[in-house]
Design an enzyme around this catalytic site. Structure first.
Site, short mmCIF file in Angstrom:
data_model
loop_
_atom_site.label_atom_id
_atom_site.label_comp_id
_atom_site.label_asym_id
_atom_site.label_seq_id
_atom_site.Cartn_x
_atom_site.Cartn_y
_atom_site.Cartn_z
CB THR A 93 0.40 -5.34 -9.36
OG1 THR A 93 -0.05 -4.21 -10.11
CG2 THR A 93 1.93 -5.34 -9.36
CE LYS A 168 1.41 -0.83 -11.01
NZ LYS A 168 0.12 -1.54 -10.87
#
Length: 266
Positions: A93, A168
Site C-alpha cells: 500500500t 485501498k
C-alpha cells in the site's frame, strides 16, 4: 509451468508467496535477509541471490515490501532485469503516483505493471481469500489475474494504474473513521453505566455492527491499536494528496484523526 517470483516475505507477503509455491508453477523468492527464506527451505521454492537474477528468471513478480522507498528500490532493480512481456504486481500500500511512475518506466522496457494492494491480512492470504484491488490496463490485469487467484477470494479491477491504491486508501480511511465512531459509542455506553461486555455483544448482532466495532470492542483502550494506527495514519496522509480539499474526505479525515490521535499516544 510458469515461472513466478515474489519479493516481500513479511506477515502479509509470506502467506501469499506460500500459496504461489503450492501451485504447479516454479516460484522464485528473494529476500534482503537470509532468515526470511528459512521457512521455505523445505518447499519447492527456489531462491535468487539478487533481485536482478530473479527478474531475469521469472515471467511475473509480486512485490509486497513495506513502504514507498522499499517498492521504489526493488523496482529500480527489477524492471530493467525483466524480459519484455513479463509483469509486476505491486501489492504494497503506497502512493498511487509512485505506481504510475513505475508503470511508465516498466512500459518503456516492455514490462506490464499493475498496482494490486490487498485486504484481509495474513490469515486471509493463507486461506486464499484475500481481496485484491487492481489498477492497470485491461491487458495487464488479464495477464496477472491467474497469479492472483492463488491467494485471492475477490479481485476487483478499479481503473488505470493507481486506482487500486486509491481504493485501498479510501477503504482504510473509512476503517479509521469507523473505529473512531465505535470508540465514541463505547465511551457513551460506559458513561450511561451500561455493562461494556453486554453492550458489545448487543451491537455485534444489531444494526450498529461494523467490522471496526468488532475490532475496537476487543481492545481495552485505543492505545492497544498502536501498531495498526500507525499504518492507518500513513494511509490517511497518502489519501490527502489525492483528495485535497474534497469536503467528504475532510469529514472522514476529521473523524479518523479523532481515534488515531488517541491510539498513537505513548
Amino acid at each position: 509451468m510458469a515461472r513466478w517470483g515474489f519479493i516481500g516475505l513479511g506477515s502479509q507477503g509470506g502467506p501469499m508467496a506460500q500459496r504461489m509455491i503450492e501451485t504447479d508453477n516454479e516460484v522464485w523468492l528473494w529476500a534482503r535477509r537470509a532468515e526470511s527464506l528459512a521457512q521455505y527451505e523445505n518447499t519447492d521454492a527456489r531462491f535468487a541471490t539478487t533481485i536482478q537474477q530473479l527478474g531475469q528468471t521469472v515471467e511475473h513478480c509480486g512485490v509486497c515490501v513495506v513502504d514507498d522507498a522499499g517498492v521504489d528500490e526493488v523496482c529500480r532493480q527489477l524492471i530493467p532485469a525483466m524480459k519484455p512481456g513479463s509483469s509486476i504486481a505491486i501489492h504494497s500500500t503506497v502512493d498511487p503516483t509512485l505506481c504510475q511512475q513505475l508503470a511508465k518506466q516498466a512500459k518503456e522496457q516492455g514490462v506490464l505493471l499493475v498496482d494490486a494492494p490487498v485486504s484481509g491480512g495474513g490469515e486471509a492470504a493463507a486461506d486464499g481469500t484475500l481481496t485484491v484491488m487492481m489498477g492497470g490496463e485491461q491487458a495487464s490485469v488479464d495477464l496477472v489475474t491467474p497469479v492472483l487467484r492463488c491467494f485471492a477470494g475477490l479481485i476487483v479491477h478499479l481503473g488505470e494504474v493507481g486506482s487500486g491504491q486509491l481504493a485501498k486508501l479510501v477503504n482504510n480511511n473509512l476503517m479509521a473513521a469507523n473505529l473512531a465512531l465505535a470508540n465514541h459509542a463505547l465511551s457513551v455506553a460506559k458513561a450511561l453505566n451500561l455493562k461494556q461486555e453486554a453492550f458489545s455483544d448487543l451491537v455485534k448482532v444489531s444494526s450498529g455492527r461494523s467490522f471496526a466495532f468488532d475490532v475496537r470492542a476487543r481492545m481495552p483502550n485505543p492505545q492497544a491499536f498502536h501498531h495498526g494506527a500507525q499504518l492507518l495514519a500513513k494511509d490517511v496522509r497518502l489519501l490527502a494528496t489525492a483528495a485535497g480539499e474534497n469536503a467528504d474526505y475532510q469529514a472522514i479525515k476529521r473523524t479518523a484523526d479523532a481515534f488515531l490521535e488517541q491510539a498513537l499516544k505513548q
